[in-house]
Design an enzyme around this catalytic site. Sequence first.
Site, PDB file in Angstrom:
ATOM      1  CB  SER B 163      33.580  12.263 -17.212  1.00 43.67           C
ATOM      2  OG  SER B 163      33.955  10.934 -17.412  1.00 43.67           O
ATOM      3  CG  ASP B 329      30.394   8.365 -10.925  1.00 49.77           C
ATOM      4  OD1 ASP B 329      30.820   7.310 -11.447  1.00 49.77           O
ATOM      5  OD2 ASP B 329      30.760   9.497 -11.290  1.00 49.77           O
ATOM      6  CG  HIS B 362      30.338   8.697 -14.866  1.00 45.97           C
ATOM      7  ND1 HIS B 362      31.148   9.478 -14.056  1.00 45.97           N
ATOM      8  CD2 HIS B 362      30.769   8.925 -16.138  1.00 45.97           C
ATOM      9  CE1 HIS B 362      32.015  10.136 -14.819  1.00 45.97           C
ATOM     10  NE2 HIS B 362      31.802   9.820 -16.075  1.00 45.97           N
TER      11      HIS B 362
END
Lengths: 204, 391
Positions: B163, B329, B362
Site C-alpha cells: 500500500s 483489492d 486490500h
Amino acid sequence: MSVNSTQRVDFQVIADLVAEGARVLDIGSGDGSLLELLAAERGIDGRGIELSQQGVNECVARGLSVIQGDADHDLVYYPDESFDYVILSQTIQATHNPKIVLKELLRIGRYAIVSFPNFGHWRVRLSLLFGGQMPVTKDLPYSWYDTPNIHFCTLQDFVRLTEEVGAKIERAEALDASGQKIAVSLPWSLWNLFGQQAVFLLRR
Amino acid sequence: MKSSANTVVNAGSEAVTPSSEVARFDETQPLQLDAGVELAPFQIAYCTYGTLNADKSNAILICHALTGDQYCASTHPVTGKPGWWEVLIGPGKPIDTDRYFVICSNVIGGCLGTTGPASPNPATGQPFALDLSVVTIRDMVRAQAMLVDRFGIDQLFSVIGGSMGGMQVLQWASSYPERVFTAVPIATGARHTSQNIAFHEVGRQAIIADPDWRQGRYLEKGTRPSKGLAVARMAAHVTYLSEAALHRKFGRNLQDRDVPSFGFDADFQIESYLRHQGMSFVDRFDANSYLYMTRAMDYFDLAADHDGQLAEAFRGTRTRFCLVSFTSDWLFPTGENRAIVHALNATGASVSFVEIETDKGHDAFLLDEPEMYATISGFLMSAAKARGLAR
C-alpha cells in the site's frame, strides 16, 4: 500451459537453438521448466509470461522472473529487440490472434522460436478421416468443447504464415512422438505427415 | 507540548519519546522536503531485527502503510498487539531474521516517534500541528535513506512494503536504483487514483469538522478530535475490505438483538464492527498525522515526475522487482499494479508479478496469505543466491 508438461519433448530441441548467455523471453512459461533448463544449460538471462495464476506463483516461488499475462495482450509493452530470443512453445495454437502474436515475437526478439503440435500428423488425419470426430491424442488430450487450443495449424499452414509476415526460417525441426528429430532431407509434405511436433527458429 | 502532555494518551508521548530506537539529525543534517523547505532538527524512530553482516549486504528495509509504524515484528507499545507484519517477518519466516537484517522506521509525518505534526516545533516549543510542511512519499524515502546511511549500508538487499509502503518501495527504486538490489511493492500503485483521493478527502473532512480538532491545535487545548478520526477510520476501513468478505463475516446479522431497534444504534454486526475499528484506532493514532499521511499518498504520482512516462522512472534499472496484487483489492486493483509491471517491461527490467486470489480485499497483504509467503520467500531466496548471501 496448453499441453501436458510431461510430454515436452520440444524443450531440448529449443535449448539447442539458444545461444549461451542470451536474453530470453519465454511466453507460456508453465511451471518454469523450460526457463530452468535454459538457465542451467545455456546460462540465459530469462523472463517469462504465464497465463495461469498457479503457474506464475510456482515460477516466482522457484526464483524465476515471471509475470502473469498472455501473448495476445502483454507483448505490446516490450520495446523492439529487447530480447535475443522470444520463445512461444506449444502456445501459438491457444492465442486469439496468432498472426499478430507472431509479428510481435519478431519485433521484440532478434529471433523467435515457435513450437507447436502439428495438426497435419497422420494420426490426426486418420482420426478425422475414419473416426469422423475431432482427434483426441496423447499430445492433444482435450475435447473440442473444452480445449484452450483454438487455432490449430498444420506444419504447412505455419510455413505459409511465416511467409505472410515476412519471417525467414533459419531452422526448422519436425519431431516424432518420442521427440526424435525427423531427417532433414524430407520435403515439407512428408514432415507434415510424420512430424508430431514442429520447432521453428525464425527471424525478421 | 509540556503543559498538555498529561492530557494526551499514550500515542502522544510515543510521538515524542518513542519506546523504539531513535536516530536524531541536528541542524547540520536537514531533511530536504519537496515543499521546498528544510526540516531540522528531526528524528526517525525505528526498530531493527536480526544482525547486519560484515559486508552490510543483508539489510532489508520494510516500509509501512498509512497507519502502520516501525513495530512490524514486535509488540506495539500502545495497543500491546503483535507487530503488524509478524506473520511475515521473524526467525524462519519468509523475511527470515536469522538471515537478513531488517530495518523498519516510522515515516516522516508519522506519530510513533519520527518527527510529525505532534512533535514539538523548535521555534515555539508547541506541537507543529499544521505548521509542519506537507510531506510527500519522496520525503519519507529521503529520510529513510539518511537512516540507512547511519548504518553505513550502501545497498539494501531489499525494500519491501504494501500500500503506502509499496509507494515508498517504488520511490526508492526510482530515486536510488543503485541502492536497491530487489524491490517488492505489494498491493500498490504508481499513483493515487481519483477514487482513492476521494475517500481520503472524506476522512480528512471528518477530522476537520470535529469541533475538538481546534484548527489542528487540539494537543495544546487538551482536546482530541476522536469522533472525527474514528469516522475517518471507519470510512477508510471499508475500502480495505471487500463486499464478499464483509458478507461472509457479517452478512445482515444483527448485533446482540433479535429484531431491529427502529433506531440508530448499531443494529447490524457490521456497524458494531466498524465502530469498534474507529474507536480503537483513535487510541493509537494522531489525527493531524492522519491528515499528513493521506495527503502524502494523494500527492504520489511517479509518472508525473517523469513527464507522464512511468517507464522513465525506472530507466536502466538493474533492481529485481517482484510485485504482488490481490484479486479482491479495489483500492489498489490488479490493473494499477499491472501498469507498473508494464512500465518495468518497457525498460527491460527483471520483474515478477503474481496476482493472488482472495476475497480479503486490500488488507490481504497484512493477513495470512500462504501464496504471498511462498512468492516472497522464493523471490528473496533466489535473489540472495544472486547477491552471494550464503545461508
